[in-house]
Design a protein around this motif. Structure first.
Motif, short mmCIF file in Angstrom:
data_model
loop_
_atom_site.label_atom_id
_atom_site.label_comp_id
_atom_site.label_asym_id
_atom_site.label_seq_id
_atom_site.Cartn_x
_atom_site.Cartn_y
_atom_site.Cartn_z
N SER A 5 1.76 -5.53 8.41
CA SER A 5 1.82 -3.87 8.14
C SER A 5 3.04 -3.80 6.95
O SER A 5 3.89 -4.56 6.67
CB SER A 5 2.29 -3.13 9.32
N THR A 6 2.54 -2.54 6.21
CA THR A 6 3.49 -2.38 5.01
C THR A 6 5.02 -1.93 5.65
O THR A 6 5.84 -2.01 5.20
CB THR A 6 3.24 -1.20 4.16
N ALA A 56 5.78 -8.15 7.23
CA ALA A 56 5.80 -7.10 6.22
C ALA A 56 4.80 -7.61 4.93
O ALA A 56 5.02 -8.50 4.51
CB ALA A 56 7.22 -6.77 5.67
N SER A 57 3.97 -6.77 4.56
CA SER A 57 3.00 -7.20 3.58
C SER A 57 2.46 -6.09 2.99
O SER A 57 1.75 -5.33 3.73
CB SER A 57 2.02 -8.19 3.92
N GLY A 58 2.54 -5.71 1.72
CA GLY A 58 1.57 -4.64 1.21
C GLY A 58 -0.11 -5.25 0.94
O GLY A 58 -0.81 -4.48 0.79
N GLY A 118 7.49 -2.05 0.75
CA GLY A 118 6.04 -1.97 0.76
C GLY A 118 5.20 -1.18 -0.15
O GLY A 118 4.22 -1.17 0.04
N TYR A 119 5.80 -0.56 -0.86
CA TYR A 119 5.02 0.38 -1.60
C TYR A 119 4.99 0.12 -3.05
O TYR A 119 5.88 -0.79 -3.52
CB TYR A 119 5.78 1.94 -1.81
N GLN A 122 -4.16 4.53 4.64
CA GLN A 122 -4.80 3.17 4.88
C GLN A 122 -6.20 3.31 5.88
O GLN A 122 -7.21 2.97 5.58
CB GLN A 122 -4.01 2.16 4.81
#
Lengths: 143, 256
Positions: free
Chosen positions: B126-127, B153-155, B18-19, B178
């Motif tokens: 969310s990341t 899961a998403s950046g 996620g980073y 964030q």
């Protein structure tokens, strides 16, 4: 001139040499802007310099990429057709590949809009179609 | 028996799902970190290598290899996979600009009901979405969440926030950096916080299983705790957005 600087940077292995070439490119872009502040090509050149600098100074990349986008917006407004819609295409590339908010200016929605703009200005240029496909793929993945 | 740290290079896996950053971008920085940690611990040069990997599946595959002796993991990753991977916390990261702990914030369109009822039929983005065990504990500790909640899961948090504002059934679980940036968004007034986690660690370095002899683990721990005290060490840490490391102070079992 800036494009020539950029090509030279790609062939320079030493970080110190690349930093010197980035400084040369910055100087050329600033001279262009001083002579023709309403010429989109100068803003486009300045944007490319910011991009080169971001690559050499990753710790400052956030600020440099934001400056790059600001210059590209000006270039797109003044001279949208240069380099086959280069200002819009480069905006799309940065927005799609930079770290996402809040770590960087990455923004898939804005990247997709810029890619569509590039294709609208020059639909025959393969680079514009390629970045539009990348944008559509990333936009679909976020759903 | 020949120690892992005197035979082939042992591996520290920087797990960063996620980073941002492809491995190629971050790899020089983690190489520098491994070299600095090795030197500070008095270990043979080149005996500890590091790899940066922002893909969860790939992280798990790397950690399954016997040469992976240490893992740098975000807290959600530890909650999700710590037990199965037999991770033992060694040091807790002090991360710039957040610190050693952070609160996670659940954000929705203004007027949205709080959890658990407000999460029925919505997509939580969310990341940290790769770690549903963490997400569930963070947004609704001790209370089951609706079965029809999906966790993604998403950046691309910014896109998710726009979707929430536009009325789509979406809520966002934001980390502290964030949520701190949220007021700067032009549509921030149309969003509200509907839940906040307890303070949880940001990230830690853990020993994987029993792959690292206790003496070596102790030497590395002491080295990491002192790494920020030298200018070179502090500079190396700063390039990874780290301020240093502290002795782990983890939430009690059952906390997110």
């Amino acid at each position: 001139m800036v494009q020539a600087d950029s090509d030279l940077i790609d062939t320079e292995n030493l970080p110190s040499g690349r930093r010197r070439l980035v400084a040369d490119a910055r100087s050329h872009a600033e001279r262009c802007l001083a002579m023709a502040p309403q010429d989109g090509r100068c803003h486009y050149a300045r944007a490319i310099v910011y991009g080169l600098a971001a690559r050499e100074q990753p710790l400052q990349a956030g600020v440099l990429l934001k400056n790059m986008l600001d210059s590209l917006v000006k270039a797109a407004a003044l001279s949208p057709t240069i380099d086959h819609a280069g200002p819009a295409r480069l905006q799309a590339i940065v927005l799609l590949r930079a770290p996402y908010w809040p770590l960087g200016p990455g923004d898939v929605d804005a990247g997709l809009a810029a890619a569509k703009q590039a294709v609208a200005v020059d639909p025959t240029f393969p680079g514009n179609q390629a970045i539009l496909r990348e944008a559509q793929k990333k936009a679909a993945a976020r759903q | 028996m020949v120690s892992l740290l005197t035979a082939a290079a042992a591996l520290l896996v920087f797990c960063a799902p996620g980073y941002p950053g492809a491995g190629g971008d971050a790899q020089p920085l983690v190489d520098e970190f491994a070299a600095a940690a090795t030197k500070a611990a008095g270990l043979p040069e080149g005996s500890l290598a590091a790899v940066y990997d922002a893909d969860e599946k790939s992280d798990l595959a790397r950690l399954a290899r016997p040469d992976a002796v240490l893992a740098f993991v975000p807290w959600p990753f530890y909650v999700q996979h710590g037990a199965e991977l037999h991770l033992t916390p060694l040091v807790q990261a002090d991360v710039l600009p957040v610190g050693t702990v952070q609160r996670w914030t659940l954000v929705a369109r203004s007027g949205h009901a709080p959890p658990p009822a407000g999460l029925a039929g919505v997509d939580l983005i969310s990341t940290a979405g790769y770690a549903p065990a963490f997400v569930r504990a963070a947004v609704s500790p001790g209370v089951p969440l609706p079965a029809n909640l999906t966790i993604t899961a998403s950046g691309q948090v910014l896109s998710g926030l726009r979707r929430a504002v536009n009325g789509e059934p979406v809520v966002l679980l934001l980390d502290q950096e964030q949520s701190a940036a949220l007021p700067g968004l032009p549509f921030a007034a149309q969003l509200q916080t509907i839940a906040t986690s307890r303070p949880v660690p940001v990230a830690l370095i853990a020993v994987v299983g029993n792959r690292l002899p206790a003496r070596k683990a102790s030497a590395i721990k002491e080295a990491l705790l002192k790494l920020a005290s030298t200018p070179d060490g502090a500079a190396t840490l700063g390039r990874l957005r780290l301020k240093g490391f502290v002795t782990p102070d983890l939430p009690a079992a059952g906390a997110p």
